[in-house]
Design an enzyme around this catalytic site. Structure first.
Site, short mmCIF file in Angstrom:
data_model
loop_
_atom_site.label_atom_id
_atom_site.label_comp_id
_atom_site.label_asym_id
_atom_site.label_seq_id
_atom_site.Cartn_x
_atom_site.Cartn_y
_atom_site.Cartn_z
N ASP A 1 0.81 -1.22 0.00
CA ASP A 1 0.00 0.00 0.00
C ASP A 1 0.85 1.27 0.00
O ASP A 1 0.31 2.37 -0.14
CB ASP A 1 -1.00 0.00 1.17
CG ASP A 1 -0.31 0.02 2.53
OD1 ASP A 1 0.93 0.10 2.60
OD2 ASP A 1 -1.03 -0.04 3.54
N ASP B 1 0.78 -10.46 7.04
CA ASP B 1 0.47 -9.92 5.72
C ASP B 1 1.75 -9.21 5.27
O ASP B 1 2.10 -8.14 5.76
CB ASP B 1 -0.71 -8.94 5.85
CG ASP B 1 -1.32 -8.59 4.50
OD1 ASP B 1 -1.00 -9.25 3.50
OD2 ASP B 1 -2.13 -7.65 4.47
#
Ligand SMILES: *[C@@H]1O[C@H](CO)[C@@H](O)[C@H](O)[C@H]1NC(C)=O
Length: 243
Positions: A99, A205
C-alpha cells in the site's frame, strides 16, 4: 586545621550511627548502598528484588526472611504486553500486500512508507494480526513493532482456491511494522484469542510489490533477533522511541 579534623570526626561518627537501619527502614535491594543490618528487635526482610525492610521481629514472616531472588517476578514484563514468540510448531497464515503507507508502527514520513519497508534490504516487513502486533489490542505502536520473525513455508496454502503455497522449507525474515486489524479482515487476521477462517490464530500480511517467493503459504514462525540493518532502519520509525 583543627576545625577540619573536627568536622571529619563528626562525619565519621554520623556514618557509624546509620550503620544499622531503623525499624521499618530499608535494609537492602538492588542498588541499595545503605545499612544492611537492622536495629535491635527487627529483622531485615526481603519484600522483592528491589526492596528489603526492617520488620519488627514479632511480625516478621520468618519463612521469607531469606527468600531467594528467584521467587520475584518484578523484572518480568507484564504478560499482557508481550507477544507470542512462536516456535514449537506454531503456525500462521500469510498473504501479501502493498500500500506504500507508513503503517501502524510509524515507519514512514507524511504517511508514505520508508522504501526499506518494501523488502529490498534483505528482510521483509509485515502487517501482523492483533496478537502479534499487541495482545492488549493497541492499534498504534504495539509491543510487536520492530520485532522480527522467521517465517518458514510449509509449502501449503490454507485452503484450495486461496493460494498455491509454493516450495516447502523456504524462509524469510519479516519485521512487524504494521497491524492487520481483525475488523474488516476476519478471513485472514484473527482477533486476540480468536482464529481466522482457516483455523489459524496468527497471520502475517507481508509487504511486497511484485513477485514473492510463495503464494499465501502457511508458515512455521518463530521470533528471531533482527538483522542489524533492520534494527537501524526501524530506529527511524515513530514507535522506535516508545511512543
Ligand atoms: C482484545 O480483544 C479481544 C477480542 O475482541 C478480547 O477478547 C480481549 O479481551 C481484548 N483484550 C484486552 C486486553 O482488551
Amino acid at each position: 586545621m583543627m576545625l577540619i579534623v573536627q568536622t571529619f570526626m563528626l562525619t565519621a561518627v554520623a556514618s557509624l550511627a546509620v550503620a544499622q537501619a531503623p525499624v521499618w527502614g530499608q535494609c537492602g535491594g538492588t542498588g541499595w548502598t545503605g545499612a544492611t543490618t537492622c536495629a535491635a528487635g527487627s529483622v531485615c526482610t526481603v519484600s522483592n528484588q528491589y526492596y528489603s525492610q526492617c520488620i519488627p521481629s514479632s511480625s516478621a514472616p520468618t519463612s521469607t526472611a531469606s527468600a531467594p531472588h528467584t521467587t520475584t517476578t518484578a523484572s518480568s514484563p507484564p504478560s499482557s504486553t508481550s507477544v507470542p514468540t512462536g516456535g514449537s510448531g506454531m503456525q500462521a497464515t500469510t498473504t501479501r500486500y502493498f500500500d506504500g503507507l507508513e503503517g501502524a508502527c510509524g515507519c514512514g514520513s507524511n504517511n508514505a512508507m520508508f522504501s526499506w519497508q518494501a523488502g529490498s534490504a534483505g528482510f521483509y516487513t509485515a502487517a501482523a494480526s492483533q496478537a502479534i502486533f499487541d495482545q492488549a489490542n493497541k492499534s498504534w505502536c504495539g509491543a510487536g513493532c520492530g520485532l522480527c520473525f522467521q517465517l518458514t513455508s510449509t509449502g501449503n496454502a490454507p485452503c484450495q482456491g486461496c493460494g498455491t503455497g509454493g516450495a516447502a522449507g523456504q524462509s524469510i525474515i519479516a519485521m512487524v511494522t504494521n497491524l492487520c486489524p481483525n475488523n474488516g479482515n476476519a478471513q485472514w487476521c484473527p482477533a486476540v484469542g480468536g482464529k481466522n477462517q482457516y483455523g489459524f490464530s496468527y497471520h502475517f500480511d507481508i509487504m511486497s510489490n511484485g513477485n514473492f517467493i510463495w503464494d499465501n503459504a502457511v508458515v512455521d514462525f518463530k521470533q528471531v533477533a533482527c538483522p542489524s540493518n533492520a534494527m537501524t532502519d526501524f530506529s527511524q520509525c515513530v514507535c522506535a522511541s516508545g511512543a
